[in-house]
Design a protein around this motif. Structure first.
Motif, PDB file in Angstrom:
ATOM      1  N   TYR A 109       0.844  -1.189   0.000  1.00  0.00           N
ATOM      2  CA  TYR A 109       0.000   0.000   0.000  1.00  0.00           C
ATOM      3  C   TYR A 109       0.888   1.250   0.000  1.00  0.00           C
ATOM      4  CZ  TYR A 109      -3.458  -3.400   1.545  1.00  0.00           C
ATOM      5  OH  TYR A 109      -4.279  -4.498   1.627  1.00  0.00           O
ATOM      6  N   PHE A 139       0.762   5.623   0.302  1.00  0.00           N
ATOM      7  CA  PHE A 139      -0.049   6.709   0.841  1.00  0.00           C
ATOM      8  C   PHE A 139       0.661   8.046   0.635  1.00  0.00           C
ATOM      9  CE2 PHE A 139      -2.728   3.868   3.448  1.00  0.00           C
ATOM     10  CZ  PHE A 139      -1.889   2.777   3.601  1.00  0.00           C
ATOM     11  N   TYR A 174       0.434  11.608   2.771  1.00  0.00           N
ATOM     12  CA  TYR A 174      -0.089  12.311   3.930  1.00  0.00           C
ATOM     13  C   TYR A 174       0.311  13.775   3.849  1.00  0.00           C
ATOM     14  CZ  TYR A 174      -1.648   8.283   6.730  1.00  0.00           C
ATOM     15  OH  TYR A 174      -2.322   7.186   7.208  1.00  0.00           O
ATOM     16  N   ARG A 229      -4.656   7.254  -1.171  1.00  0.00           N
ATOM     17  CA  ARG A 229      -4.112   5.920  -0.927  1.00  0.00           C
ATOM     18  C   ARG A 229      -4.190   5.108  -2.223  1.00  0.00           C
ATOM     19  NH1 ARG A 229      -7.254   3.358   3.623  1.00  0.00           N
ATOM     20  NH2 ARG A 229      -8.976   3.814   2.240  1.00  0.00           N
ATOM     21  N   ARG A 270       3.482   0.772   3.001  1.00  0.00           N
ATOM     22  CA  ARG A 270       3.166  -0.241   4.001  1.00  0.00           C
ATOM     23  C   ARG A 270       3.085  -1.608   3.360  1.00  0.00           C
ATOM     24  NH1 ARG A 270      -2.186  -0.585   7.541  1.00  0.00           N
ATOM     25  NH2 ARG A 270      -2.417  -2.502   6.376  1.00  0.00           N
ATOM     26  N   PRO A 329       1.889  -5.510   2.991  1.00  0.00           N
ATOM     27  CA  PRO A 329       0.549  -6.069   3.207  1.00  0.00           C
ATOM     28  C   PRO A 329       0.402  -6.758   4.543  1.00  0.00           C
ATOM     29  CG  PRO A 329       1.781  -7.359   1.599  1.00  0.00           C
ATOM     30  CD  PRO A 329       2.568  -6.119   1.847  1.00  0.00           C
ATOM     31  N   GLY A 330       1.466  -7.362   5.033  1.00  0.00           N
ATOM     32  CA  GLY A 330       1.367  -8.052   6.321  1.00  0.00           C
ATOM     33  C   GLY A 330       1.889  -7.249   7.482  1.00  0.00           C
ATOM     34  N   TYR A 363       2.370  -3.446   9.780  1.00  0.00           N
ATOM     35  CA  TYR A 363       1.534  -2.427  10.402  1.00  0.00           C
ATOM     36  C   TYR A 363       2.148  -1.040  10.301  1.00  0.00           C
ATOM     37  CZ  TYR A 363      -0.062  -6.810  12.368  1.00  0.00           C
ATOM     38  OH  TYR A 363      -0.500  -8.092  12.511  1.00  0.00           O
ATOM     39  N   ALA A 364       3.466  -0.998  10.242  1.00  0.00           N
ATOM     40  CA  ALA A 364       4.155   0.282  10.257  1.00  0.00           C
ATOM     41  C   ALA A 364       4.095   0.954   8.906  1.00  0.00           C
ATOM     42  CB  ALA A 364       5.616   0.075  10.652  1.00  0.00           C
ATOM     43  N   LEU A 365       3.947   2.262   8.931  1.00  0.00           N
ATOM     44  CA  LEU A 365       4.112   3.078   7.737  1.00  0.00           C
ATOM     45  C   LEU A 365       5.587   3.488   7.666  1.00  0.00           C
ATOM     46  CD1 LEU A 365       0.969   5.374   8.016  1.00  0.00           C
ATOM     47  CD2 LEU A 365       1.365   3.603   6.300  1.00  0.00           C
ATOM     48  N   PHE A 379       7.869   6.163   6.073  1.00  0.00           N
ATOM     49  CA  PHE A 379       7.703   7.478   5.477  1.00  0.00           C
ATOM     50  C   PHE A 379       8.974   7.944   4.778  1.00  0.00           C
ATOM     51  CE2 PHE A 379       3.664   9.151   7.027  1.00  0.00           C
ATOM     52  CZ  PHE A 379       3.373   8.330   8.109  1.00  0.00           C
ATOM     53  N   GLY A 380       8.802   8.767   3.749  1.00  0.00           N
ATOM     54  CA  GLY A 380       9.914   9.521   3.191  1.00  0.00           C
ATOM     55  C   GLY A 380      10.199  10.740   4.060  1.00  0.00           C
TER      56      GLY A 380
END
Lengths: 114, 114
Positions: free
Chosen positions: B33, B35, B37, B50, B95, B97-98, B100-102, B104-105
């Protein structure tokens, strides 16, 4: 307001002191995350809770850091024996279960260690 | 660990014009995934858009759209008809698929001029 809330918003402490931050997630969210953001950087993942269980911890989370979510609702992040390098914005986020679900962020707690 | 790179520390756009923010990422996974923000000054981070990697169609949310190039591992954000309220830091995040953490750049600071 039913968003993620964090307290305090700002904390100034002296090196060596302990500090505790609180996060109240959106009420129906069972997942809760802590991130740390330093100046000029994106947030870095610290830890993750599903309900009251802490399921994932980053290697950034040293032994001086501890997080809890005792009843699967609010969470606390404690830093013991703070160091100047701990100065950062500490962000909390929450989400529903399920893949790809949006993480909703709180306003953060800005920690300054003198 | 997946790496997210935002090569533009700062961008500027005139009101009503279009701007594109770049993001590349490094992964060996086929499903994930992505995103974007937005973090306005002194305000909390909010999700802009997303994209699920298995979807070939680019995501669109009103004035915001993405150009997702899976083979090139590129995920750029286009903001059309820019408004003064679009001024903020924009973070690209990945993220698994399995997971939880994002991840980030470092972010791109967008300035919108009248």
């Amino acid at each position: 307001d039913t968003g993620v809330s964090q307290n305090p918003r700002h904390k100034i402490t002296k090196r060596g002191q302990n500090v505790t931050f609180r996060c109240d997630p959106i009420s129906e969210h069972n997942r809760l995350y802590w991130y740390r953001q330093t100046l000029g950087q994106g947030p870095e993942f610290l830890t993750y809770f599903q309900n009251e269980a802490q399921l994932e911890k980053s290697r950034l989370l040293s032994d001086r850091f501890s997080a809890e979510r005792p009843k699967g609702s609010f969470s606390t992040l404690e830093i013991q024996r703070t160091e100047q390098g701990d100065s950062a914005m500490y962000l909390c986020a929450s989400s529903h279960g399920g893949l790809g679900n949006e993480q909703f962020f709180g306003p953060g707690t800005r920690l300054t260690v003198l | 660990a997946q790496t997210v790179t935002q090569s533009q520390p700062e961008m500027s756009v005139q009101e009503a014009e279009t701007v594109t923010l770049s993001c590349t990422y490094d992964t060996s996974e086929s499903d994930y995934y992505l995103f974007w923000y937005k973090q306005p000054p002194s305000r909390q981070m909010i999700l802009v858009i997303r994209q699920e990697a298995y979807k070939q169609q680019n995501a669109t949310e009103n004035r915001f759209s993405v150009n997702f190039q899976k083979a090139a591992k590129s995920f750029s954000l286009k903001i059309s008809d820019s408004q003064l309220g679009d001024a903020a830091m924009y973070f690209c995040a990945y993220r698994s698929p399995g997971g939880y953490a994002l991840n980030f750049g470092k972010g791109t600071s967008l300035l919108v001029t009248p």
